[in-house]
Design an enzyme around this catalytic site. Structure first.
Site, PDB file in Angstrom:
ATOM      1  N   HIS A 173      34.530  47.659  25.402  1.00 24.66           N
ATOM      2  CA  HIS A 173      33.718  46.501  25.032  1.00 24.66           C
ATOM      3  C   HIS A 173      32.509  46.953  24.209  1.00 24.66           C
ATOM      4  O   HIS A 173      31.468  47.311  24.758  1.00 24.66           O
ATOM      5  CB  HIS A 173      33.230  45.785  26.292  1.00 24.66           C
ATOM      6  CG  HIS A 173      34.331  45.354  27.213  1.00 24.66           C
ATOM      7  ND1 HIS A 173      34.992  46.241  28.043  1.00 24.66           N
ATOM      8  CD2 HIS A 173      34.880  44.132  27.429  1.00 24.66           C
ATOM      9  CE1 HIS A 173      35.900  45.582  28.739  1.00 24.66           C
ATOM     10  NE2 HIS A 173      35.853  44.300  28.386  1.00 24.66           N
ATOM     11  N   HIS A 187      33.781  41.247  21.726  1.00 20.47           N
ATOM     12  CA  HIS A 187      33.590  41.488  23.155  1.00 20.47           C
ATOM     13  C   HIS A 187      34.459  42.608  23.705  1.00 20.47           C
ATOM     14  O   HIS A 187      33.943  43.610  24.187  1.00 20.47           O
ATOM     15  CB  HIS A 187      33.862  40.208  23.955  1.00 20.47           C
ATOM     16  CG  HIS A 187      33.923  40.439  25.439  1.00 20.47           C
ATOM     17  ND1 HIS A 187      32.797  40.627  26.201  1.00 20.47           N
ATOM     18  CD2 HIS A 187      34.983  40.536  26.288  1.00 20.47           C
ATOM     19  CE1 HIS A 187      33.146  40.814  27.464  1.00 20.47           C
ATOM     20  NE2 HIS A 187      34.471  40.770  27.539  1.00 20.47           N
ATOM     21  N   GLU A 227      27.452  33.131  51.916  1.00 20.26           N
ATOM     22  CA  GLU A 227      28.223  34.281  52.399  1.00 20.26           C
ATOM     23  C   GLU A 227      28.459  35.336  51.316  1.00 20.26           C
ATOM     24  O   GLU A 227      28.345  36.539  51.579  1.00 20.26           O
ATOM     25  CB  GLU A 227      29.578  33.810  52.969  1.00 20.26           C
ATOM     26  CG  GLU A 227      29.480  33.021  54.242  1.00 20.26           C
ATOM     27  CD  GLU A 227      29.293  31.526  54.016  1.00 20.26           C
ATOM     28  OE1 GLU A 227      29.293  30.767  54.996  1.00 20.26           O
ATOM     29  OE2 GLU A 227      29.154  31.118  52.821  1.00 20.26           O
ATOM     30  N   HIS A 282      38.395  26.113  60.060  1.00 15.29           N
ATOM     31  CA  HIS A 282      37.502  27.160  60.556  1.00 15.29           C
ATOM     32  C   HIS A 282      38.252  28.304  61.240  1.00 15.29           C
ATOM     33  O   HIS A 282      37.653  29.332  61.542  1.00 15.29           O
ATOM     34  CB  HIS A 282      36.496  26.573  61.546  1.00 15.29           C
ATOM     35  CG  HIS A 282      35.381  25.804  60.903  1.00 15.29           C
ATOM     36  ND1 HIS A 282      35.610  24.772  60.026  1.00 15.29           N
ATOM     37  CD2 HIS A 282      34.027  25.933  61.003  1.00 15.29           C
ATOM     38  CE1 HIS A 282      34.450  24.277  59.615  1.00 15.29           C
ATOM     39  NE2 HIS A 282      33.479  24.963  60.181  1.00 15.29           N
TER      40      HIS A 282
END
Length: 707
Positions: free
Chosen positions: A46, A282, A432, A494
């Site tokens: 890149h 890129h 999280e 859950h």
């Protein structure tokens, strides 16, 4: 927000000459050329971001940052994170110019097998790389952890007359990093915590792989970060001079009560005659002709690759001498600190070595069946964590807004907050993924054993960062409670069905599912003594009965016999259980043995540790040629190597009382007994396939390349 320039981007306005010295521009152009030479030599990589970000890198490495090539792990170095890790040719170029152990030949080996210049930064491969980046958003999130660590260490150890921790964390990131949700989570928390020594340089080049950012990313980043509580500045041009960026960085350093982001307009592939400002710059080499023409425009020899003029090298050599002098001055300060505060200094040094004393480990509790109270393993986890936290200040962490459920609060310390930076408990909020990435940054600082917690099912949100814990050899401790369908009424949204196998399939991670207090204590002992391997401790919501034959020592072998097999004879049946399922295995075994089927029960708290034992031990526990039934309230995947048949999940769970859900899916003692009988009957009169009688190949070639 302060705006240092409101002019059009550099690609849209007439050039008026470079506002700086010819040598400064030559340095920047040299970096650009090196950043393009590496992908060109590798036929892969890149070049665009290194060419666009070269002015930022030059300023950071030649004027701003403090670092030490002679001691890359210097405690008080400024931390640098290249969050857009695909631009790693930029960082390799700077490490080479600054005098790190990275030669021109190493740059030429870019992306080659076994080189010190891999395709994205790897902290264990290259000196001077703090964290593994490439998965976008992770680096800037790691940097939040690094900044938390600096502030906590400064608050804990600095004295009025002797400051040993006082540095900044710098980040270069791109549009992709700010689009990933993990960076939003971490940036939001960084603003809340007021991390004034975190400075982000945002490469705002208006390009993504698909094309212009107009296709998908038109939000006002500055306003978003202002809302997070960051100081925000804009620099509209670094191609024609660095004075605006120089001033912006100094202004950011002066803001002590909030993190800073500087939005910097660049042109991807700057200098490329055909690809500047285009998505084509890129992810592929420029091509020989385009690169040669770019070098000619830069005032460099178009026929030469990996060229560094003596005058350019002298700029970085002079800076290296200056920062090494600062490092020597710090060494003298730390020597004074050791003389004045020997206990604190010794603790700092111990922490950076990741040494844990036997005395600290001995603080971990042991439990006796019938004497100590039966508890859920999450409560045993709470006892274990707090038994050692007072002895080990490197234990720092928290929960994703589930402290009362995860039971991870530290009794020896308060919260780490903006006004209480000496606290060690982090309130991560419902973040999280950001939590796990921040813990990776805490570990990368060098002297922390971070822990983080949520429900096991929500580990799915964090897996991107957890994988990097394992890849990076960062010993993060993951405390995951509510570990099965046994959590009950919250239901399948859950209940973790596949998460255990998702984690176990990952290299370099130890997954514990303890069945009682001693096994939980073993999980913590193992975690604290394996700093290069993350540990996941999966804990129950429901109470478990202590096992009469459990011990920390046995559990540290990954699997051991908890009932049956006392006479040393081969059993008729082996039941393997983990966590809460060991109890129904023991109950079923008692009935089976009474019915004439001599049954052994094996608790397997950690598959990884069991597989690390020698073959003799493994066969002594699991003969392989005896009918073996595994029982775990998780998916069946992974158990076929240990058992001939399985009681496992093949669907998602259900909402209901935990015990009722367990029985519905066959994890009660009656079904274990019935399936055990059926398995013995299935093989009656025939041969039982010996699961231990198969080759295990090491397929990694002996070619001198380490792993």
């Amino acid at each position: 927000m302060s705006t240092l320039s409101t002019a059009d981007p550099p690609t849209k306005r007439p050039k008026v000459g470079y506002d700086g010295t010819d040598l400064e521009l030559k340095c920047v152009n040299t970096i650009r050329a090196l950043g393009a030479d590496m992908p060109q030599a590798a036929s892969s990589g890149h070049p665009g971001a290194p060419m666009g970000c070269a002015p930022m890198a030059h300023l950071l490495w030649s004027e701003v940052m403090n670092y030490s090539p002679s001691n890359p792990k210097w405690y008080n170095r400024d931390r640098f994170v290249l969050s857009n890790g695909h631009a790693c040719a930029l960082q390799y170029a700077m490490l080479h110019l600054a005098g790190y152990n990275l030669s021109i030949e190493d740059l030429k080996q870019f992306r080659k097998l076994g080189s010190k210049t891999p395709g994205h930064p790897e902290s264990f491969m290259t000196e001077g790389i703090e964290v593994c980046t490439g998965p976008l958003g992770q680096g800037i999130s790691n940097a939040v952890g690094l900044a938390i660590a600096e502030r906590n260490m400064a608050s804990t150890y600095n004295e009025a007359d002797l400051s040993v921790f006082d540095h900044f964390t710098y980040v270069i990131c791109g549009d992709g990093c700010l689009q990933e949700g993990v960076s939003s989570e971490a940036s939001s928390l960084a603003g809340h915590l007021g991390l004034g020594k975190l400075i982000v340089l945002y490469d705002d080049n208006l390009i993504t792989i698909d094309g212009s950012t107009d296709l998908s990313f038109t939000e006002d980043v500055s306003t978003r970060y202002k809302a997070y509580g960051w100081d925000v500045q804009t620099v509209d041009d670094v191609a024609n001079g660095l004075n605006d960026l120089r001033s912006a960085i100094e202004a950011a350093k002066a803001v002590t009560d909030k993190p800073s982001i500087i939005k910097i307009r660049t042109a991807i592939g700057f200098g490329s005659p055909t690809k500047q400002g285009k998505a084509s710059a890129h992810g592929a080499p420029l091509g020989a002709d385009d690169l040669a023409n770019a070098k000619q425009a830069f005032g460099l020899d178009p026929e030469k690759s990996f060229q560094v003029g003596d005058d350019v090298q002298e700029v970085y050599t002079a800076r290296t001498k200056a920062v090494e002098t600062k490092k020597a001055e710090w060494d003298a300060t730390f020597a004074k600190y050791k003389a004045a505060h020997p206990a604190k200094a010794a603790e700092i040094e111990r922490r950076f070595k990741h040494e844990v004393s036997a005395e600290a480990l001995d603080k971990l509790p042991t439990f006796v069946a019938g004497k100590d109270k039966d508890l859920a393993t999450r409560k045993f986890s709470e006892l274990c964590l707090n038994s050692v936290a007072g002895e080990l200040p490197e234990l720092m962490g928290g929960s994703a807004d589930l402290t009362p459920s995860n039971l991870t609060a530290l009794k020896c310390s308060g919260d780490f907050q903006k006004d209480t930076p000496a606290g060690r408990y982090l309130r991560f909020g419902v973040r999280e993924h950001g939590m796990a990435a921040i813990c990776n940054g805490l570990y990368a600082y060098g002297c922390y054993r971070p822990f983080c917690a949520t429900f096991l099912n929500f580990m799915g949100y964090a897996l991107g960062a957890t994988r990097l814990s394992a890849l990076s050899r960062f010993g993060v401790i993951y405390i995951m409670t509510h570990d099965s369908i046994g959590l009950g009424e919250d239901g399948p949204t859950h209940q973790p069905t596949e998460m255990l196998e998702s984690l176990r399939s990952m290299p370099n991670i130890n997954v514990y599912r303890p069945a009682d207090g001693n096994e939980t204590s073993a999980a913590y002992r193992s975690a604290l003594t394996t700093p290069a391997t993350p540990t996941v401790i999966c804990c129950s919501r429901s109470t478990v009965k202590s096992l009469e034959k459990s011990s920390v020592e046995k559990a540290l072998k990954g699997a051991y016999i908890v009932s049956g097999g006392e006479d040393g004879a081969l059993p008729d049946l082996v039941l393997i259980g983990t966590g809460t399922e060991v109890e129904p295995c023991i109950e079923a075994a008692s009935k089976l043995t009474a019915a004439g089927i001599n049954t052994r029960v094996v608790s397997m708290p950690c598959q990884e540790l069991f597989l690390a034992q020698d073959a003799a031990y493994q066969k002594a526990i699991l003969p392989g040629s005896v009918p073996t039934l595994s029982v775990e309230a998780s998916t069946v995947a992974g158990w076929h190597r240990f058992s001939h048949a399985q009681i496992s999940l093949t669907t998602f769970g259900l909402s209901g009382k935990g015990g009722a859900v367990f029985n519905h899916f066959g994890f009660g003692a009656d079904n274990v007994e019935a399936k055990g009988k059926a398995l013995v009957e299935f093989y009656k009169g025939g041969s039982v396939p010996d699961l231990s009688n198969r080759p295990i190949f090491n397929n990694i070639q002996d070619d001198g390349i380490g792993h």
